[in-house]
Enzyme design. Structure first.
Site, short mmCIF file in Angstrom:
data_model
loop_
_atom_site.label_atom_id
_atom_site.label_comp_id
_atom_site.label_asym_id
_atom_site.label_seq_id
_atom_site.Cartn_x
_atom_site.Cartn_y
_atom_site.Cartn_z
N LYS A 177 -7.47 30.84 -55.21
CA LYS A 177 -7.99 30.99 -56.56
C LYS A 177 -9.05 29.91 -56.79
O LYS A 177 -8.72 28.73 -56.93
CB LYS A 177 -6.83 30.84 -57.55
CG LYS A 177 -7.20 30.65 -59.00
CD LYS A 177 -5.93 30.44 -59.84
CE LYS A 177 -6.23 29.97 -61.24
NZ LYS A 177 -5.01 29.82 -62.05
N GLU A 179 -0.32 38.87 -64.03
CA GLU A 179 0.41 37.60 -64.10
C GLU A 179 0.61 37.17 -65.54
O GLU A 179 -0.26 37.35 -66.39
CB GLU A 179 -0.33 36.50 -63.32
CG GLU A 179 -1.63 36.05 -63.96
CD GLU A 179 -2.13 34.71 -63.42
OE1 GLU A 179 -1.73 33.66 -63.96
OE2 GLU A 179 -2.95 34.73 -62.49
#
Length: 212
Positions: free
Chosen positions: A136, A47
């Site tokens: 997350k 990412e």
């Protein structure tokens, strides 16, 4: 992996190596060389946070070069419009530090993997109800292993938690013992100023810690 959904690709890549590389602050000129050493080290989910320099250009370059073998996406996805921009750049992963139901639903509708940040069980349940593919746990060093174990006792059995924040080779074993399925790793893996060779050394050490 043509014809395979992003969620299935994410699950398959996580089973190979449970690390999401967070390249905060990376620049387009270096992103391919860093992406190459990550992938050669076994890390295949990458990412680029949207508060990095020219993040969409970096995402496009990574997706163009490595999109067939890795999952590329964005971090710090805060707005619905961000999802649209990341998808247009070739990204298929939307990672956020928070729970924004509209962002989660937009990512799911776009066929992307949604990975929102949660810090409480209530946020975790809200994110899953909105369609999040995984959670997350952020910041993991403040949440702690005891809390993560408690979360696992009440969340759906198939809910996947990734620890993000303060993760390194020394903390990985305890987090895995707490039931964490994977790790988002930023500064321990990449910081602006590190060479691709530096990143490779760090990546191999982290992958090795996950294999123990």
């Amino acid at each position: 992996m043509e014809g395979v959904s992003s969620a299935a690709r994410f699950n398959a890549l996580m089973s190979q190596c449970p690390i999401v590389a967070i390249l905060r602050g990376i620049r387009p000129a270096e992103v391919v060389s860093v992406g190459d050493v990550l992938i050669r080290s076994g890390i295949r989910i990458i990412e680029v946070p949207l508060n990095s320099p020219e993040p969409l250009e970096s995402i496009w370059r990574l997706a163009t070069v490595f999109g067939d073998t890795a999952m590329i996406g964005a971090g710090t996805v805060l707005e619905v419009a961000d999802v649209t921009h990341v998808a247009a750049a070739g990204g298929d992963l939307a990672v956020s530090p928070n729970v924004n139901v509209a962002v989660i639903r937009e990512a799911v509708a776009a066929g992307m993997v949604s990975l929102p940040g949660v810090a409480t069980p209530s946020e975790a349940f809200t994110a899953l109800s909105a369609g999040a593919h995984a959670l997350k746990a952020f910041p993991a060093e403040q949440i702690g292993c005891g809390a993560l174990k408690a979360w696992k006792s009440v969340l759906p059995a198939d809910a996947r938690i990734l620890a993000v924040g303060g993760v390194d080779a020394a903390t990985i074993p305890a987090l895995r013992e707490a039931g964490v399925a994977g790790f988002g790793i930023g500064g321990t893996l990449y910081r602006p100023g590190l060479s691709a060779a530096d990143v490779e050394v760090r990546a191999r050490a982290l992958v090795g810690a996950c294999a123990i």
